[in-house]
Design a protein around this motif. Structure first.
Motif, PDB file in Angstrom:
ATOM      1  N   LYS A 173      -5.965   6.593  -3.062  1.00  0.00           N
ATOM      2  CA  LYS A 173      -5.508   5.654  -2.045  1.00  0.00           C
ATOM      3  C   LYS A 173      -3.985   5.558  -2.016  1.00  0.00           C
ATOM      4  O   LYS A 173      -3.371   5.556  -0.939  1.00  0.00           O
ATOM      5  CB  LYS A 173      -6.109   4.270  -2.300  1.00  0.00           C
ATOM      6  N   THR A 174      -3.357   5.517  -3.177  1.00  0.00           N
ATOM      7  CA  THR A 174      -1.905   5.435  -3.244  1.00  0.00           C
ATOM      8  C   THR A 174      -1.261   6.691  -2.676  1.00  0.00           C
ATOM      9  O   THR A 174      -0.285   6.620  -1.916  1.00  0.00           O
ATOM     10  CB  THR A 174      -1.458   5.226  -4.702  1.00  0.00           C
ATOM     11  N   ILE A 175      -1.802   7.851  -3.024  1.00  0.00           N
ATOM     12  CA  ILE A 175      -1.247   9.108  -2.515  1.00  0.00           C
ATOM     13  C   ILE A 175      -1.344   9.160  -1.001  1.00  0.00           C
ATOM     14  O   ILE A 175      -0.385   9.519  -0.303  1.00  0.00           O
ATOM     15  CB  ILE A 175      -1.981  10.304  -3.151  1.00  0.00           C
ATOM     16  N   ARG A 176      -2.506   8.787  -0.478  1.00  0.00           N
ATOM     17  CA  ARG A 176      -2.693   8.843   0.975  1.00  0.00           C
ATOM     18  C   ARG A 176      -1.763   7.868   1.695  1.00  0.00           C
ATOM     19  O   ARG A 176      -1.152   8.206   2.719  1.00  0.00           O
ATOM     20  CB  ARG A 176      -4.155   8.544   1.319  1.00  0.00           C
ATOM     21  N   GLU A 177      -1.630   6.644   1.178  1.00  0.00           N
ATOM     22  CA  GLU A 177      -0.749   5.664   1.826  1.00  0.00           C
ATOM     23  C   GLU A 177       0.707   6.105   1.784  1.00  0.00           C
ATOM     24  O   GLU A 177       1.453   5.924   2.757  1.00  0.00           O
ATOM     25  CB  GLU A 177      -0.909   4.309   1.144  1.00  0.00           C
ATOM     26  N   LEU A 178       1.138   6.691   0.680  1.00  0.00           N
ATOM     27  CA  LEU A 178       2.517   7.161   0.588  1.00  0.00           C
ATOM     28  C   LEU A 178       2.791   8.265   1.594  1.00  0.00           C
ATOM     29  O   LEU A 178       3.811   8.246   2.296  1.00  0.00           O
ATOM     30  CB  LEU A 178       2.808   7.653  -0.834  1.00  0.00           C
ATOM     31  N   ARG A 214       2.063  -0.288  -4.224  1.00  0.00           N
ATOM     32  CA  ARG A 214       1.556  -1.062  -3.095  1.00  0.00           C
ATOM     33  C   ARG A 214       2.489  -2.208  -2.758  1.00  0.00           C
ATOM     34  O   ARG A 214       2.635  -2.591  -1.598  1.00  0.00           O
ATOM     35  CB  ARG A 214       0.161  -1.585  -3.449  1.00  0.00           C
ATOM     36  N   ARG A 215       3.163  -2.765  -3.757  1.00  0.00           N
ATOM     37  CA  ARG A 215       4.143  -3.829  -3.498  1.00  0.00           C
ATOM     38  C   ARG A 215       5.452  -3.294  -2.927  1.00  0.00           C
ATOM     39  O   ARG A 215       6.188  -3.999  -2.273  1.00  0.00           O
ATOM     40  CB  ARG A 215       4.443  -4.565  -4.804  1.00  0.00           C
ATOM     41  N   MET A 216       5.720  -1.998  -3.158  1.00  0.00           N
ATOM     42  CA  MET A 216       6.968  -1.389  -2.689  1.00  0.00           C
ATOM     43  C   MET A 216       6.797  -0.610  -1.400  1.00  0.00           C
ATOM     44  O   MET A 216       7.784  -0.232  -0.763  1.00  0.00           O
ATOM     45  CB  MET A 216       7.529  -0.465  -3.765  1.00  0.00           C
ATOM     46  N   ASN A 217       5.570  -0.343  -1.002  1.00  0.00           N
ATOM     47  CA  ASN A 217       5.328   0.528   0.147  1.00  0.00           C
ATOM     48  C   ASN A 217       5.440  -0.237   1.465  1.00  0.00           C
ATOM     49  O   ASN A 217       5.021  -1.372   1.563  1.00  0.00           O
ATOM     50  CB  ASN A 217       3.954   1.166   0.047  1.00  0.00           C
ATOM     51  N   ASN A 239      -0.125   2.033  -9.354  1.00  0.00           N
ATOM     52  CA  ASN A 239      -0.696   1.856  -8.015  1.00  0.00           C
ATOM     53  C   ASN A 239      -0.398   0.457  -7.479  1.00  0.00           C
ATOM     54  O   ASN A 239      -0.090   0.290  -6.297  1.00  0.00           O
ATOM     55  CB  ASN A 239      -2.206   2.091  -8.070  1.00  0.00           C
ATOM     56  N   ARG A 240      -0.464  -0.531  -8.347  1.00  0.00           N
ATOM     57  CA  ARG A 240      -0.160  -1.894  -7.927  1.00  0.00           C
ATOM     58  C   ARG A 240       1.315  -2.041  -7.549  1.00  0.00           C
ATOM     59  O   ARG A 240       1.661  -2.670  -6.559  1.00  0.00           O
ATOM     60  CB  ARG A 240      -0.514  -2.867  -9.041  1.00  0.00           C
ATOM     61  N   LEU A 241       2.186  -1.405  -8.352  1.00  0.00           N
ATOM     62  CA  LEU A 241       3.610  -1.471  -8.065  1.00  0.00           C
ATOM     63  C   LEU A 241       3.950  -0.777  -6.746  1.00  0.00           C
ATOM     64  O   LEU A 241       4.710  -1.327  -5.933  1.00  0.00           O
ATOM     65  CB  LEU A 241       4.415  -0.847  -9.208  1.00  0.00           C
TER      66      LEU A 241
END
Length: 252
Positions: free
Chosen positions: A151-156, A249-252, A245-247
């Motif tokens: 999920k993190t990779i895809r959102e980035l 998401r807060r920075m994205n 991943n949590r970090l």
């Protein structure tokens, strides 16, 4: 009585059309027909490309689900035998730079240049090998990193992904940009990029070099008070494993 003279107006058929105008009309017709044929072929090619992309995306989803089910099975099997399930070592890390250029030793400075971490809050994907693990240990006081999930990779990639073309930062607005520069590796879409990074595929280096370093924002709520202390000591630097991943998401 005066005689009346009749004047005949020449019809359109009787007017001679200049030869240059006739040639221009024929040329225009040929160009118009060629443009129509080219647009039709492009439409068919785009339709076929979409079908290929949809099939690939479905295949990736099946692969991700199968991997997740396998991990659940192994975890349940270990629990039934009274053992502990130890997941495989991560293959990819996401590294975020936290400190500026002041008071940095030459070796860590050079490593961050090699990783393209040139600004604060820049982030890059790194394939974990013995060499890169040693590099990350040397720059731990200046960065934080961990194992990104799918999920993190895809959102980035979708939200912050830019292409590096001729040393310029180009937004990825169309899959044709990816196909033009990574098509020789069989990578033609954003989902192909996500899959290559998530699985640390054979073309990981080419994909990573194609992507511009991710420019992230300061995290919502800010960093901890002791920003430059290791994560396990209550700070922010160093390896934070899955908490990255949590970090992000807060920075994205």
């Amino acid at each position: 009585m005066s005689a009346t003279v009749k004047t005949t107006v020449p019809s359109v058929k009787d007017v001679l059309i200049p030869e240059t105008l006739l040639k221009k009309r024929k040329t225009d017709e040929k160009v118009r027909a060629a443009n129509q044929a080219r647009s039709e072929s492009q439409r068919k090619a785009r339709k076929q490309s979409r079908q290929v992309l949809f099939k690939r995306a479905e295949q990736y989803v099946k692969e991700y689900k199968a991997l997740e089910r396998e991990q659940i099975r192994l975890r349940r099997l270990a629990k039934s035998k009274g053992d502990f399930y130890v997941p495989a070592q991560p293959k990819v890390a996401f590294v975020v730079r936290l400190r500026g250029v002041s008071n940095i030793a030459p070796k860590p400075r050079k490593i961050m240049q090699l990783l393209r971490l040139l600004q604060i809050n820049n982030g890059v994907f790194v394939k974990l090998t013995n060499a890169t693990k040693q590099m990350l240990q040397l720059i731990e006081p200046y960065v934080t990193y961990g194992e990104p999930n799918l999920k993190t990779i895809r959102e980035l990639v979708y939200k912050r992904g830019y292409a590096r073309i001729n040393r310029q930062r180009i937004p990825i607005t169309d899959n044709s940009i990816i196909e033009e520069h990574l098509g020789k590796y069989g990578i033609v879409s954003v989902e192909d990029i996500v899959h290559e990074i998530a699985t640390a595929g054979p073309n990981f280096k080419a994909v990573n070099q194609f992507l511009w370093p991710f420019k992230l924002s300061n995290p919502n709520g800010g960093f901890k008070q002791r920003k430059f202390i290791h994560f396990i000591e209550g700070g922010d630097t160093g390896d934070r494993e899955s908490d990255i991943n949590r970090l992000v998401r807060r920075m994205n």
